[in-house]
Design a protein around this motif. Structure first.
Motif, PDB file in Angstrom:
ATOM      1  N   LEU A  42       0.828  -1.207   0.000  1.00 13.47           N
ATOM      2  CA  LEU A  42       0.000   0.000   0.000  1.00 13.47           C
ATOM      3  C   LEU A  42       0.861   1.255   0.000  1.00 13.47           C
ATOM      4  O   LEU A  42       0.591   2.205  -0.744  1.00 13.47           O
ATOM      5  N   LYS A  43       1.899   1.271   0.814  1.00 13.19           N
ATOM      6  CA  LYS A  43       2.818   2.415   0.846  1.00 13.19           C
ATOM      7  C   LYS A  43       3.565   2.538  -0.475  1.00 13.19           C
ATOM      8  O   LYS A  43       3.813   3.642  -0.960  1.00 13.19           O
ATOM      9  N   ALA A  44       3.958   1.418  -1.069  1.00 13.61           N
ATOM     10  CA  ALA A  44       4.658   1.457  -2.348  1.00 13.61           C
ATOM     11  C   ALA A  44       3.778   2.093  -3.421  1.00 13.61           C
ATOM     12  O   ALA A  44       4.235   2.928  -4.204  1.00 13.61           O
ATOM     13  N   LYS A  45       2.502   1.721  -3.457  1.00 17.73           N
ATOM     14  CA  LYS A  45       1.577   2.314  -4.434  1.00 17.73           C
ATOM     15  C   LYS A  45       1.384   3.794  -4.166  1.00 17.73           C
ATOM     16  O   LYS A  45       1.247   4.592  -5.097  1.00 17.73           O
ATOM     17  N   GLU A  46       1.387   4.179  -2.886  1.00 12.67           N
ATOM     18  CA  GLU A  46       1.258   5.582  -2.521  1.00 12.67           C
ATOM     19  C   GLU A  46       2.472   6.383  -3.000  1.00 12.67           C
ATOM     20  O   GLU A  46       2.329   7.475  -3.530  1.00 12.67           O
ATOM     21  N   TYR A  47       3.653   5.836  -2.839  1.00 15.22           N
ATOM     22  CA  TYR A  47       4.889   6.541  -3.188  1.00 15.22           C
ATOM     23  C   TYR A  47       5.230   6.453  -4.671  1.00 15.22           C
ATOM     24  O   TYR A  47       5.744   7.409  -5.248  1.00 15.22           O
ATOM     25  N   PHE A  48       4.967   5.300  -5.293  1.00 11.17           N
ATOM     26  CA  PHE A  48       5.436   5.062  -6.652  1.00 11.17           C
ATOM     27  C   PHE A  48       4.317   4.914  -7.684  1.00 11.17           C
ATOM     28  O   PHE A  48       4.596   4.735  -8.860  1.00 11.17           O
ATOM     29  N   GLY A  49       3.056   4.941  -7.229  1.00  4.50           N
ATOM     30  CA  GLY A  49       1.934   4.779  -8.142  1.00  4.50           C
ATOM     31  C   GLY A  49       1.603   3.313  -8.361  1.00  4.50           C
ATOM     32  O   GLY A  49       2.396   2.423  -8.045  1.00  4.50           O
ATOM     33  N   GLU A  50       0.421   3.065  -8.921  1.00  2.00           N
ATOM     34  CA  GLU A  50      -0.031   1.685  -9.163  1.00  2.00           C
ATOM     35  C   GLU A  50       0.937   0.921 -10.064  1.00  2.00           C
ATOM     36  O   GLU A  50       1.224  -0.247  -9.828  1.00  2.00           O
ATOM     37  N   GLU A  51       1.465   1.587 -11.094  1.00  2.01           N
ATOM     38  CA  GLU A  51       2.360   0.926 -12.028  1.00  2.01           C
ATOM     39  C   GLU A  51       3.761   0.744 -11.453  1.00  2.01           C
ATOM     40  O   GLU A  51       4.537  -0.065 -11.941  1.00  2.01           O
ATOM     41  N   GLY A  52       4.067   1.495 -10.396  1.00  5.95           N
ATOM     42  CA  GLY A  52       5.399   1.439  -9.814  1.00  5.95           C
ATOM     43  C   GLY A  52       5.537   0.474  -8.654  1.00  5.95           C
ATOM     44  O   GLY A  52       6.595   0.396  -8.040  1.00  5.95           O
ATOM     45  N   ALA A  53       4.469  -0.250  -8.345  1.00  4.96           N
ATOM     46  CA  ALA A  53       4.496  -1.197  -7.232  1.00  4.96           C
ATOM     47  C   ALA A  53       3.930  -2.529  -7.696  1.00  4.96           C
ATOM     48  O   ALA A  53       2.889  -2.571  -8.335  1.00  4.96           O
ATOM     49  N   GLU A  54       4.624  -3.582  -7.380  1.00  3.21           N
ATOM     50  CA  GLU A  54       4.192  -4.911  -7.809  1.00  3.21           C
ATOM     51  C   GLU A  54       4.384  -5.897  -6.672  1.00  3.21           C
ATOM     52  O   GLU A  54       5.433  -5.931  -6.034  1.00  3.21           O
ATOM     53  N   LEU A  55       3.365  -6.697  -6.419  1.00  2.00           N
ATOM     54  CA  LEU A  55       3.451  -7.752  -5.422  1.00  2.00           C
ATOM     55  C   LEU A  55       3.815  -9.039  -6.153  1.00  2.00           C
ATOM     56  O   LEU A  55       3.077  -9.506  -7.019  1.00  2.00           O
ATOM     57  N   LEU A  56       4.979  -9.575  -5.850  1.00  2.00           N
ATOM     58  CA  LEU A  56       5.420 -10.803  -6.506  1.00  2.00           C
ATOM     59  C   LEU A  56       4.747 -11.996  -5.847  1.00  2.00           C
ATOM     60  O   LEU A  56       4.833 -12.173  -4.640  1.00  2.00           O
ATOM     61  N   GLU A  57       4.079 -12.786  -6.629  1.00  3.83           N
ATOM     62  CA  GLU A  57       3.345 -13.939  -6.108  1.00  3.83           C
ATOM     63  C   GLU A  57       4.257 -15.125  -5.841  1.00  3.83           C
ATOM     64  O   GLU A  57       3.978 -15.948  -4.996  1.00  3.83           O
ATOM     65  N   LYS A  58       5.361 -15.192  -6.578  1.00  2.00           N
ATOM     66  CA  LYS A  58       6.279 -16.325  -6.448  1.00  2.00           C
ATOM     67  C   LYS A  58       7.547 -15.838  -5.749  1.00  2.00           C
ATOM     68  O   LYS A  58       8.118 -14.829  -6.114  1.00  2.00           O
ATOM     69  N   ALA A  59       7.968 -16.576  -4.759  1.00  2.00           N
ATOM     70  CA  ALA A  59       9.178 -16.209  -4.019  1.00  2.00           C
ATOM     71  C   ALA A  59      10.411 -16.329  -4.907  1.00  2.00           C
ATOM     72  O   ALA A  59      10.499 -17.215  -5.748  1.00  2.00           O
ATOM     73  N   ALA A  60      11.341 -15.420  -4.707  1.00  2.00           N
ATOM     74  CA  ALA A  60      12.606 -15.476  -5.436  1.00  2.00           C
ATOM     75  C   ALA A  60      13.507 -16.518  -4.778  1.00  2.00           C
ATOM     76  O   ALA A  60      13.576 -16.607  -3.557  1.00  2.00           O
TER      77      ALA A  60
END
Length: 75
Positions: free
Chosen positions: A5-23
């Motif tokens: 939520l904070k990432a979307k606030e700071y970087f916008g919807e396109e600038g924040a991504e939740l990775l579903e698969k662990a690295a």
């Protein structure tokens, strides 16, 4: 949830991504998560060159945004 939520606030919807698969990295982060709640983040710089190469150049103006985002997660 707070991190994305904070990432979307700071970087916008396109600038924040939740990775579903662990690295699959060589870190013990998962073991730490079993004892202490937290979040693993990747903060990009917009640079198309890969890290750890002689072609990588960071836009130092972006450091402010990463630091501000991390500080916002602490409060």
């Amino acid at each position: 949830d707070k991190a994305i939520l904070k990432a979307k606030e700071y970087f916008g919807e396109e600038g924040a991504e939740l990775l579903e698969k662990a690295a699959m990295e060589g870190e013990d982060f998962g073991a730490y998560q079993m004892k202490v709640p937290g979040v693993k983040l990747y903060i990009g710089t917009g640079c198309e060159n890969r890290l750890h190469t002689n072609c990588f150049h960071i836009d130092e103006n972006m450091l402010y945004y990463g630091a501000a985002y991390l500080a916002a997660l602490c409060v």
